[in-house]
Design a protein around this motif. Structure first.
Motif, PDB file in Angstrom:
ATOM      1  N   SER A 119      10.246  -1.291  11.142  1.00 56.48           N
ATOM      2  CA  SER A 119       9.143  -2.216  11.440  1.00 56.48           C
ATOM      3  C   SER A 119       9.361  -3.612  10.880  1.00 56.48           C
ATOM      4  CB  SER A 119       7.831  -1.639  10.889  1.00 56.48           C
ATOM      5  OG  SER A 119       7.955  -1.383   9.517  1.00 56.48           O
TER       6      SER A 119
ATOM      7  N   VAL B 166       8.424  -2.529   3.426  1.00 61.47           N
ATOM      8  CA  VAL B 166       8.043  -1.837   4.672  1.00 61.47           C
ATOM      9  C   VAL B 166       9.278  -1.137   5.249  1.00 61.47           C
ATOM     10  CG1 VAL B 166       6.179  -3.466   5.208  1.00 61.47           C
ATOM     11  CG2 VAL B 166       8.451  -3.876   6.120  1.00 61.47           C
TER      12      VAL B 166
ATOM     13  N   SER C 216      -1.117  -5.798   3.285  1.00 65.96           N
ATOM     14  CA  SER C 216      -1.143  -4.739   4.288  1.00 65.96           C
ATOM     15  C   SER C 216      -1.444  -5.368   5.640  1.00 65.96           C
ATOM     16  CB  SER C 216      -2.255  -3.756   3.900  1.00 65.96           C
ATOM     17  OG  SER C 216      -2.571  -2.898   4.971  1.00 65.96           O
ATOM     18  N   ARG C 217      -1.283  -4.572   6.708  1.00 68.47           N
ATOM     19  CA  ARG C 217      -1.731  -5.050   8.018  1.00 68.47           C
ATOM     20  C   ARG C 217      -3.253  -5.062   8.062  1.00 68.47           C
ATOM     21  NH1 ARG C 217       1.721  -0.701  11.158  1.00 68.47           N
ATOM     22  NH2 ARG C 217       1.162   0.357   9.205  1.00 68.47           N
TER      23      ARG C 217
ATOM     24  N   VAL D 166      16.267  -0.335   3.558  1.00 67.55           N
ATOM     25  CA  VAL D 166      17.463   0.459   3.830  1.00 67.55           C
ATOM     26  C   VAL D 166      17.387   1.026   5.246  1.00 67.55           C
ATOM     27  CG1 VAL D 166      18.847   2.458   3.136  1.00 67.55           C
ATOM     28  CG2 VAL D 166      17.637   1.126   1.402  1.00 67.55           C
TER      29      VAL D 166
ATOM     30  N   LYS E  57      -7.558  -1.853   3.615  1.00 64.22           N
ATOM     31  CA  LYS E  57      -6.591  -0.927   3.005  1.00 64.22           C
ATOM     32  C   LYS E  57      -5.922  -1.588   1.789  1.00 64.22           C
ATOM     33  CE  LYS E  57      -2.517   1.795   4.343  1.00 64.22           C
ATOM     34  NZ  LYS E  57      -1.519   2.046   5.391  1.00 64.22           N
TER      35      LYS E  57
ATOM     36  N   THR F  15       0.825  -1.213   0.000  1.00 69.06           N
ATOM     37  CA  THR F  15       0.000   0.000   0.000  1.00 69.06           C
ATOM     38  C   THR F  15       0.862   1.267   0.000  1.00 69.06           C
ATOM     39  OG1 THR F  15       0.015  -0.120   2.395  1.00 69.06           O
ATOM     40  CG2 THR F  15      -1.883  -1.098   1.281  1.00 69.06           C
TER      41      THR F  15
ATOM     42  N   LEU G  38      14.407  -4.831   0.021  1.00 69.24           N
ATOM     43  CA  LEU G  38      14.880  -3.563  -0.532  1.00 69.24           C
ATOM     44  C   LEU G  38      15.035  -2.568   0.606  1.00 69.24           C
ATOM     45  CD1 LEU G  38      11.774  -1.761  -1.683  1.00 69.24           C
ATOM     46  CD2 LEU G  38      11.770  -4.203  -2.027  1.00 69.24           C
TER      47      LEU G  38
ATOM     48  N   SER H 116       4.705   3.609  -0.703  1.00 71.73           N
ATOM     49  CA  SER H 116       5.297   4.307  -1.856  1.00 71.73           C
ATOM     50  C   SER H 116       5.873   3.365  -2.902  1.00 71.73           C
ATOM     51  CB  SER H 116       6.410   5.239  -1.379  1.00 71.73           C
ATOM     52  OG  SER H 116       5.937   6.076  -0.378  1.00 71.73           O
ATOM     53  N   ILE H 117       6.822   2.523  -2.498  1.00 73.77           N
ATOM     54  CA  ILE H 117       7.506   1.740  -3.543  1.00 73.77           C
ATOM     55  C   ILE H 117       6.731   0.473  -3.904  1.00 73.77           C
ATOM     56  CG2 ILE H 117       9.115   0.425  -2.080  1.00 73.77           C
ATOM     57  CD1 ILE H 117      11.241   1.239  -4.389  1.00 73.77           C
TER      58      ILE H 117
ATOM     59  N   ILE I  21      16.362   2.355  -6.325  1.00 70.72           N
ATOM     60  CA  ILE I  21      15.322   2.741  -7.302  1.00 70.72           C
ATOM     61  C   ILE I  21      14.307   3.646  -6.607  1.00 70.72           C
ATOM     62  CG2 ILE I  21      13.433   1.856  -8.743  1.00 70.72           C
ATOM     63  CD1 ILE I  21      16.211   1.234  -9.867  1.00 70.72           C
TER      64      ILE I  21
ATOM     65  N   ALA J 227      10.865   5.282  -5.667  1.00 68.82           N
ATOM     66  CA  ALA J 227       9.461   4.854  -5.667  1.00 68.82           C
ATOM     67  C   ALA J 227       8.662   5.665  -6.690  1.00 68.82           C
ATOM     68  CB  ALA J 227       8.874   5.044  -4.273  1.00 68.82           C
TER      69      ALA J 227
HETATM   70  N1  LIG Z   1      10.495   5.002  -1.165  1.00 62.58           N
HETATM   71  C1  LIG Z   1      11.542   4.747  -1.934  1.00 62.58           C
HETATM   72  O1  LIG Z   1      11.841   5.491  -2.895  1.00 62.58           O
HETATM   73  C2  LIG Z   1      12.400   3.521  -1.664  1.00 62.58           C
HETATM   74  C3  LIG Z   1      13.433   3.201  -2.566  1.00 62.58           C
HETATM   75  C4  LIG Z   1      14.190   2.066  -2.341  1.00 62.58           C
HETATM   76  C5  LIG Z   1      13.965   1.283  -1.209  1.00 62.58           C
HETATM   77  N2  LIG Z   1      12.985   1.646  -0.325  1.00 62.58           N
HETATM   78  C6  LIG Z   1      12.753   0.795   0.857  1.00 62.58           C
HETATM   79  O2  LIG Z   1      11.482   0.199   0.681  1.00 62.58           O
HETATM   80  C7  LIG Z   1      10.832   0.046   1.930  1.00 62.58           C
HETATM   81  C8  LIG Z   1       9.452   0.695   1.840  1.00 62.58           C
HETATM   82  O3  LIG Z   1       9.602   2.080   1.599  1.00 62.58           O
HETATM   83  P1  LIG Z   1       8.348   3.004   1.347  1.00 62.58           P
HETATM   84  O4  LIG Z   1       8.868   4.358   1.070  1.00 62.58           O
HETATM   85  O5  LIG Z   1       7.435   2.362   0.369  1.00 62.58           O
HETATM   86  O6  LIG Z   1       7.680   2.994   2.806  1.00 62.58           O
HETATM   87  P2  LIG Z   1       6.278   3.566   3.282  1.00 62.58           P
HETATM   88  O7  LIG Z   1       5.481   4.050   2.119  1.00 62.58           O
HETATM   89  O8  LIG Z   1       6.560   4.521   4.394  1.00 62.58           O
HETATM   90  O9  LIG Z   1       5.603   2.283   3.951  1.00 62.58           O
HETATM   91  C9  LIG Z   1       5.265   1.156   3.194  1.00 62.58           C
HETATM   92  C10 LIG Z   1       4.219   0.359   3.929  1.00 62.58           C
HETATM   93  O10 LIG Z   1       4.781  -0.221   5.103  1.00 62.58           O
HETATM   94  C11 LIG Z   1       3.723  -0.557   5.980  1.00 62.58           C
HETATM   95  N3  LIG Z   1       4.098  -0.214   7.353  1.00 62.58           N
HETATM   96  C12 LIG Z   1       4.359   1.012   7.860  1.00 62.58           C
HETATM   97  N4  LIG Z   1       4.648   0.944   9.178  1.00 62.58           N
HETATM   98  C13 LIG Z   1       4.563  -0.381   9.507  1.00 62.58           C
HETATM   99  C14 LIG Z   1       4.718  -1.088  10.722  1.00 62.58           C
HETATM  100  N5  LIG Z   1       5.042  -0.476  11.871  1.00 62.58           N
HETATM  101  N6  LIG Z   1       4.544  -2.433  10.703  1.00 62.58           N
HETATM  102  C15 LIG Z   1       4.200  -3.071   9.545  1.00 62.58           C
HETATM  103  N7  LIG Z   1       4.028  -2.439   8.364  1.00 62.58           N
HETATM  104  C16 LIG Z   1       4.212  -1.111   8.343  1.00 62.58           C
HETATM  105  C17 LIG Z   1       2.497   0.272   5.572  1.00 62.58           C
HETATM  106  O11 LIG Z   1       1.530  -0.637   5.046  1.00 62.58           O
HETATM  107  P3  LIG Z   1       0.152  -0.960   5.825  1.00 62.58           P
HETATM  108  O12 LIG Z   1      -0.166   0.210   6.717  1.00 62.58           O
HETATM  109  O13 LIG Z   1      -0.797  -1.071   4.692  1.00 62.58           O
HETATM  110  O14 LIG Z   1       0.403  -2.232   6.555  1.00 62.58           O
HETATM  111  C18 LIG Z   1       3.042   1.161   4.454  1.00 62.58           C
HETATM  112  O15 LIG Z   1       2.104   1.430   3.439  1.00 62.58           O
HETATM  113  C19 LIG Z   1      11.729   0.702   2.987  1.00 62.58           C
HETATM  114  O16 LIG Z   1      12.424  -0.296   3.686  1.00 62.58           O
HETATM  115  C20 LIG Z   1      12.682   1.563   2.167  1.00 62.58           C
HETATM  116  O17 LIG Z   1      13.962   1.661   2.759  1.00 62.58           O
HETATM  117  C21 LIG Z   1      12.188   2.733  -0.534  1.00 62.58           C
END
Ligand SMILES: NC(=O)c1ccc[n+]([C@@H]2O[C@H](COP(=O)([O-])OP(=O)(O)OC[C@H]3O[C@@H](n4cnc5c(N)ncnc54)[C@H](OP(=O)(O)O)[C@@H]3O)[C@@H](O)[C@H]2O)c1
Length: 218
Positions: free
Chosen positions: A80, A76, A30-31, A102, A35, A9, A100, A11-12, A141, A143
């Protein structure tokens, strides 16, 4: 292939769902089931509006998604991921798990903050059953760019893992995202190098007035 995107749900996760939905059965996880279903419906509509084929794209809770998945994407936040995986342990058997994740903190700029194992990928491997194959990829990469289907993603993706077959599967999945180029980055112990490039790229972008930088090794 059945691909479960945990945190699909966010960003990436959105970008992976959109990019792989043409070839694979995608579970946006998702949790909260509601959603997940809402996000999956939004992604389906986005693809329909672009007249793009979508084989199977649905939403469910993280545990339901893992159960019959061949590939699980950990999309995620680092803070978390370990708690989440521990709560889902009974549902893992022999899936390929893509990290993925970080571990990084923001002060004025971003800093890589690895756990004692040396990288998020190794910490994740530590908590999962030995039968699960952890592969590390996609850390560099953006998101935003992944979710923009109009964009040609002319970037390299370094893929690290100890199971050669699992690594090949992830490299093939990478090739399916036009026009990402997978590169074999060696074993999982190399993951720290590629994870740590993400805060470096973000800082580079901040200092030089860019955004969403990626990497190409030429
Ligand atoms: N954003 C980028 O550009 C990018 C690029 C490369 C790598 N990454 C990596 O990809 C991962 C996700 O990044 P993101 O930017 O997509 O993150 P995000 O949008 O902040 O969160 C992704 C999802 O994680 C779930 N989440 C949040 N808090 C949580 C918790 N306490 N327990 C369980 N699930 C939880 C939520 O889903 P629900 O609420 O639906 O459960 C949320 O929609 C990270 O580890 C990041 O380092 C991100």
């Amino acid at each position: 292939m059945k691909i479960a995107i945990l945190g699909g749900t966010g960003s990436i996760g959105e970008g992976f769902a959109l990019r792989w939905a043409g070839n694979h059965d995608i579970s946006v996880c998702s949790r909260e089931a509601e959603k997940a279903v809402k996000a999956a419906d939004e992604y389906k509509n986005m693809l329909l509006n672009k007249r793009m084929y979508c084989s199977s794209l649905g939403g469910c809770t993280n545990d339901m998604g893992i159960m019959d998945a061949n590939v699980v994407v950990l999309s995620v936040p680092y803070d978390s991921v370990i708690t989440l995986l521990k709560s889902l342990l009974p549902h893992f058997n022999n899936q390929i798990v893509i990290s993925l994740v970080v571990p990084m903190k923001k002060n004025q700029l971003f800093k890589y903050t690895p756990p004692k194992q040396g990288s998020a990928a190794l910490e994740i491997k530590d908590v999962l059953p030995e039968t699960v194959k952890v592969v590390s990829a996609y850390h560099n990469i953006s998101a935003k760019k992944l979710a923009n289907l109009e964009l040609r993603l002319d970037y390299d993706v370094v893929v690290c893992g100890d199971d050669e077959e699992a690594k090949k599967t992830v490299m093939k999945l990478t090739e399916e995202i036009k026009t990402l180029h997978p590169l074999d980055g060696g074993g999982l112990s190399s993951s720290y190098m590629i994870e740590s490039m993400t805060p470096f790229l973000i800082n580079l972008a901040i200092r030089n007035g860019f955004s969403d930088l990626g990497v190409k090794f030429v």
